[in-house]
Design a protein around this motif. Structure first.
Motif, PDB file in Angstrom:
ATOM      1  N   UNK A 185       9.856  -3.231   4.030  1.00  0.00           N
ATOM      2  CA  UNK A 185       8.433  -2.926   4.259  1.00  0.00           C
ATOM      3  C   UNK A 185       8.201  -1.424   4.177  1.00  0.00           C
ATOM      4  N   UNK A 186       9.098  -0.650   4.780  1.00  0.00           N
ATOM      5  CA  UNK A 186       8.962   0.803   4.739  1.00  0.00           C
ATOM      6  C   UNK A 186       9.140   1.311   3.315  1.00  0.00           C
ATOM      7  N   UNK A 187      10.080   0.730   2.581  1.00  0.00           N
ATOM      8  CA  UNK A 187      10.285   1.141   1.194  1.00  0.00           C
ATOM      9  C   UNK A 187       9.056   0.821   0.345  1.00  0.00           C
ATOM     10  N   UNK A 188       8.479  -0.345   0.550  1.00  0.00           N
ATOM     11  CA  UNK A 188       7.276  -0.720  -0.196  1.00  0.00           C
ATOM     12  C   UNK A 188       6.146   0.266   0.068  1.00  0.00           C
ATOM     13  N   UNK A 195       4.609   7.602  -3.650  1.00  0.00           N
ATOM     14  CA  UNK A 195       5.051   7.751  -5.035  1.00  0.00           C
ATOM     15  C   UNK A 195       4.031   7.175  -6.011  1.00  0.00           C
ATOM     16  N   UNK A 196       3.316   6.138  -5.580  1.00  0.00           N
ATOM     17  CA  UNK A 196       2.264   5.571  -6.416  1.00  0.00           C
ATOM     18  C   UNK A 196       2.757   4.693  -7.536  1.00  0.00           C
ATOM     19  N   UNK A 197       3.757   3.886  -7.263  1.00  0.00           N
ATOM     20  CA  UNK A 197       4.316   3.022  -8.314  1.00  0.00           C
ATOM     21  C   UNK A 197       3.512   1.740  -8.527  1.00  0.00           C
ATOM     22  N   UNK A 198       2.703   1.341  -7.584  1.00  0.00           N
ATOM     23  CA  UNK A 198       2.094   0.007  -7.661  1.00  0.00           C
ATOM     24  C   UNK A 198       0.579   0.102  -7.689  1.00  0.00           C
ATOM     25  N   UNK A 199       0.034   0.794  -8.675  1.00  0.00           N
ATOM     26  CA  UNK A 199      -1.410   0.932  -8.775  1.00  0.00           C
ATOM     27  C   UNK A 199      -1.954   0.042  -9.885  1.00  0.00           C
ATOM     28  N   UNK A 200      -3.204  -0.386  -9.716  1.00  0.00           N
ATOM     29  CA  UNK A 200      -3.880  -1.126 -10.758  1.00  0.00           C
ATOM     30  C   UNK A 200      -3.835  -2.632 -10.627  1.00  0.00           C
ATOM     31  N   UNK A 201      -3.106  -3.168  -9.651  1.00  0.00           N
ATOM     32  CA  UNK A 201      -3.047  -4.613  -9.468  1.00  0.00           C
ATOM     33  C   UNK A 201      -4.177  -5.061  -8.551  1.00  0.00           C
ATOM     34  N   UNK A 202      -4.887  -6.087  -8.988  1.00  0.00           N
ATOM     35  CA  UNK A 202      -5.967  -6.612  -8.142  1.00  0.00           C
ATOM     36  C   UNK A 202      -5.385  -7.498  -7.059  1.00  0.00           C
ATOM     37  N   UNK A 430       1.197  -4.120   4.636  1.00  0.00           N
ATOM     38  CA  UNK A 430       1.751  -4.332   3.296  1.00  0.00           C
ATOM     39  C   UNK A 430       1.104  -5.578   2.702  1.00  0.00           C
ATOM     40  N   UNK A 431       0.469  -5.433   1.541  1.00  0.00           N
ATOM     41  CA  UNK A 431      -0.220  -6.582   0.956  1.00  0.00           C
ATOM     42  C   UNK A 431       0.711  -7.374   0.045  1.00  0.00           C
ATOM     43  N   UNK A 432       0.159  -8.348  -0.646  1.00  0.00           N
ATOM     44  CA  UNK A 432       0.994  -9.276  -1.423  1.00  0.00           C
ATOM     45  C   UNK A 432       1.328  -8.755  -2.811  1.00  0.00           C
ATOM     46  N   UNK A 433       0.768  -7.590  -3.197  1.00  0.00           N
ATOM     47  CA  UNK A 433       1.044  -7.055  -4.534  1.00  0.00           C
ATOM     48  C   UNK A 433       1.769  -5.712  -4.456  1.00  0.00           C
ATOM     49  N   UNK A 434       2.441  -5.474  -3.321  1.00  0.00           N
ATOM     50  CA  UNK A 434       3.228  -4.255  -3.179  1.00  0.00           C
ATOM     51  C   UNK A 434       2.423  -3.022  -2.856  1.00  0.00           C
ATOM     52  N   UNK A 435       1.211  -3.201  -2.361  1.00  0.00           N
ATOM     53  CA  UNK A 435       0.382  -2.075  -1.936  1.00  0.00           C
ATOM     54  C   UNK A 435       0.405  -1.925  -0.430  1.00  0.00           C
ATOM     55  N   UNK A 436      -0.180  -0.824   0.043  1.00  0.00           N
ATOM     56  CA  UNK A 436      -0.238  -0.565   1.485  1.00  0.00           C
ATOM     57  C   UNK A 436      -1.648  -0.136   1.849  1.00  0.00           C
ATOM     58  N   UNK A 437      -2.022  -0.387   3.096  1.00  0.00           N
ATOM     59  CA  UNK A 437      -3.349  -0.020   3.572  1.00  0.00           C
ATOM     60  C   UNK A 437      -3.258   0.366   5.042  1.00  0.00           C
ATOM     61  N   UNK A 438      -3.911   1.470   5.394  1.00  0.00           N
ATOM     62  CA  UNK A 438      -3.852   1.940   6.781  1.00  0.00           C
ATOM     63  C   UNK A 438      -4.609   0.996   7.699  1.00  0.00           C
ATOM     64  N   UNK A 439      -3.970   0.654   8.812  1.00  0.00           N
ATOM     65  CA  UNK A 439      -4.609  -0.164   9.843  1.00  0.00           C
ATOM     66  C   UNK A 439      -4.879   0.734  11.052  1.00  0.00           C
ATOM     67  N   UNK A 440      -4.127   0.551  12.115  1.00  0.00           N
ATOM     68  CA  UNK A 440      -4.323   1.363  13.313  1.00  0.00           C
ATOM     69  C   UNK A 440      -3.790   2.781  13.105  1.00  0.00           C
ATOM     70  N   UNK A 441      -4.411   3.734  13.786  1.00  0.00           N
ATOM     71  CA  UNK A 441      -3.956   5.115  13.724  1.00  0.00           C
ATOM     72  C   UNK A 441      -4.297   5.823  15.027  1.00  0.00           C
TER      73      UNK A 441
END
Length: 612
Positions: A185-188, A195-202, A430-441
């Motif tokens: 999860x941390x690597x994803x 690094x931005x390896x997983x952009x453009x996937x809906x 961590x979403x299902x297409x290898x992206x990440x999104x901020x939740x709590x902070x």
């Protein structure tokens, strides 16, 4: 400084009578003035224009640019107190006008400055071309983008484990860091965000939110503003209630509510906005006042706290607000429920005496939000951003928090502050297409109390600035996003039982058992609906599966006679349960979470279809 620029064929004015604040003019000076081929700058000086030299420099540079474009021969600087309600003092206004006049002359521009504080009559004939009428606003601040701020800050990355081990991270060679193989999860998260390896996937949650009739786009609104159907509104309201329970009952905050719209000319509002380096929604009223829609609840809260009388005995003070917020994200960045222009933030702010107490509040918030994230079952990673001197001094605090959440974290160490905070962390879903999104902070703020004048009286009677812990439980829309994305990682997606719009669906084998289903539904403390449609049982089961129903129960003569019900669990299992066993299972799955009624009529035949 606010300005209306008119490119005029002819402009004439006559000085009439002085006001109480009129600047003196020699008696021999003419009362009437006439100009041809002039650029007339109707100018309002505001209270925030305290940096006279900077305002004059910015304004004169812009005037010179417009003069060159419209090919005007001269500029008339005309005081005009009707473009803002936040006027400067007469002295400041005259100082700015004089400085602007001098700056224009230094650029070799012919300029005439009309006297300040006099009643005047004027006539103007505007040319009428596309650049003949322009409005301007000048401030002393240089507009700084987030990218420009970040460029000047050195960054060092580490993986920090709950055991206190520190592993340097080379973002150019991330695959060589073997510890990340144990923590996918941390690597994803690192691959996606750093690094931005997983952009453009809906993300598939976009189709799911539409197909399930939860949320959809609204073409008649601005992009990034979504509409919620009844089932989506139920999910939203349950998450809102859950956030409120955490803030008020577990953390012990008090609740407030503040406006969403703020006058951009107020120095504290502008200062906070500029420090955030974000995209703002702005609008102007008929009174020519410029407003900004808040991008967080800080604006109103901090102004409220500035007006409060605080003693050291009141601290720590925890304040909760459920704040609808707005950010003018770029069109290409808008993605379903992941990134919006309008969203809802359940925010908790803690006001403390000093850094040590600030850290205590920080750690309290972290642990509560860790519990919250674990309770949802979503996949997430932890990331800290911290200024070097804070990392050197408080590294042990970070290790204690990682021990609590039993996770390693990415640590980004900054050479200096890039915002108002010295340390912050994020729980990154961590979403299902290898992206990440901020939740709590949570963010430990060491600047805004001074900026906003939030002070308390200490035991020695002296006024001192607070240390503030900003925190957000996470936008409700993003929680829905990660819950859908987590569900879609599985062969049979489902939402957690407590948040599912329909928790149990009863399927009568024929019309004669609809009444029995009604009686059964009345006895179960859950959101239970009944498929009374004119379909075969097999199709009804398939439809329930497509609706992600957690439990499906077929009711016929056998079930009615035996009191045993075949409960089809979403995971694929089927269990025989009595009514009492079913009620006990519902109670177990719902314990500790908010409850709500069914969002639509119990009978499927009575429900509208919102999305064909």
């Amino acid at each position: 400084m606010r300005v209306l620029l008119i490119h005029a064929d002819k402009f004439e004015y006559e000085v009439k009578e002085p006001t109480k604040m009129a600047e003196p003019i020699p008696s021999e000076h003419p009362k009437k003035h006439s100009f041809k081929e002039a650029l007339v700058a109707f100018s309002t000086i505001e209270a925030s224009d305290e940096d006279v030299a900077a305002i004059a420099e910015v304004a004169s540079a812009d005037f010179a640019d417009v003069l060159a474009k419209v090919k005007a021969e001269r500029l008339v600087l005309y005081p005009y107190a009707h473009l803002s309600s936040n006027l400067a003092s007469p002295k400041l206004a005259v100082d700015v006008l004089k400085a602007t006049e001098a700056a224009l002359k230094a650029r070799g521009i012919e300029v005439h400055r009309s006297p300040f504080g006099w009643y005047k009559g004027f006539e103007i004939r505007c040319k009428g071309h596309p650049l003949s009428e322009l409005s301007r606003e000048f401030t002393a601040e240089k507009k700084v983008t987030r990218e420009e701020v970040v460029e000047k800050i050195a960054k060092t990355f580490y993986i920090l484990t709950p055991e206190g081990e520190e592993f340097p991270v080379d973002l150019e060679n991330i695959d060589s860091l073997k510890i990340l193989d144990k923590h996918p999860s941390l690597k994803t998260f690192i691959l996606a965000e750093e690094i931005g390896r997983t952009k453009g996937k809906e993300p598939p949650s976009i189709r799911a939110m539409q197909k399930l009739e939860l949320v959809d786009y609204e073409e008649a609104s601005d992009r990034g503003h979504l509409r919620m159907f009844p089932k989506g509104h139920l999910v939203f309201s349950l998450l809102e209630a859950w956030a409120q329970e955490i803030a008020l009952d577990r953390i012990g905050a008090i609740q407030i509510d503040t406006p969403v719209l703020y006058d951009w000319s107020f120095p504290d509002i502008r200062s906070q906005g500029m420090s955030f380096h974000e995209r703002h929604y702005t609008l102007k009223t008929d009174e020519n006042r410029e407003f900004v829609l808040r991008f967080a609840g800080d604006f109103g809260l901090f102004r409220m706290m500035k007006g409060a009388t605080l003693s050291y005995r009141n601290l720590p003070l925890r304040v909760y607000e459920f704040s609808k917020s707005f950010r003018l994200e770029q069109r290409g960045e808008l993605t379903g429920l992941k990134r919006l222009r309008a969203f809802h933030m359940p925010d908790v702010h803690c006001f403390t005496k000093d850094i040590d107490d600030g850290w205590k509040e920080y750690m309290l918030l972290y642990k509560n939000y860790s519990d919250l994230a674990d309770a949802t079952g979503v996949e997430y990673a932890v990331a800290f951003r911290i200024v070097q001197e804070f990392y050197d001094k408080y590294k042990s605090n970070l290790i204690e928090l990682l021990k609590y959440s039993k996770k390693p974290a990415l640590i980004e160490v900054l050479s200096k502050m890039k915002h108002y905070w010295a340390v912050k962390h994020e729980f990154q879903g961590i979403d299902s297409v290898g992206g990440a999104v901020q939740l709590s902070t949570v963010q430990l703020d060491v600047e805004d109390a001074e900026r906003y004048g939030i002070v308390y009286a200490d035991s020695d009677g002296k006024k001192k600035g607070c240390i503030i812990c900003h925190s957000s439980i996470g936008s409700i829309e993003r929680w829905i996003y990660v819950l859908l994305e987590e569900a879609l990682k599985h062969e049979k997606p489902e939402l957690p039982f407590w948040i599912a719009p329909t928790q149990i669906r009863l399927i009568p084998v024929n019309e004669g058992f609809v009444g029995d289903c009604d009686k059964l539904a009345d006895q179960i403390d859950a959101r239970v609906d009944i498929d009374d449609m004119d379909d075969k049982v097999g199709k009804k089961i398939r439809n329930a599966e497509m609706d992600w129903i957690n439990m499906i129960i077929v009711v016929g003569e056998k079930e009615k006679a035996s009191g045993q019900f075949p409960v089809r669990i979403r995971s694929g299992d089927q269990k025989m349960m009595t009514l009492e066993q079913l009620k006990a299972e519902v109670a177990r799955l719902s314990k500790g979470y908010p409850r709500a009624r069914l969002p639509l009529p119990r009978y499927l035949s009575k429900r509208p279809t919102f999305r064909g």
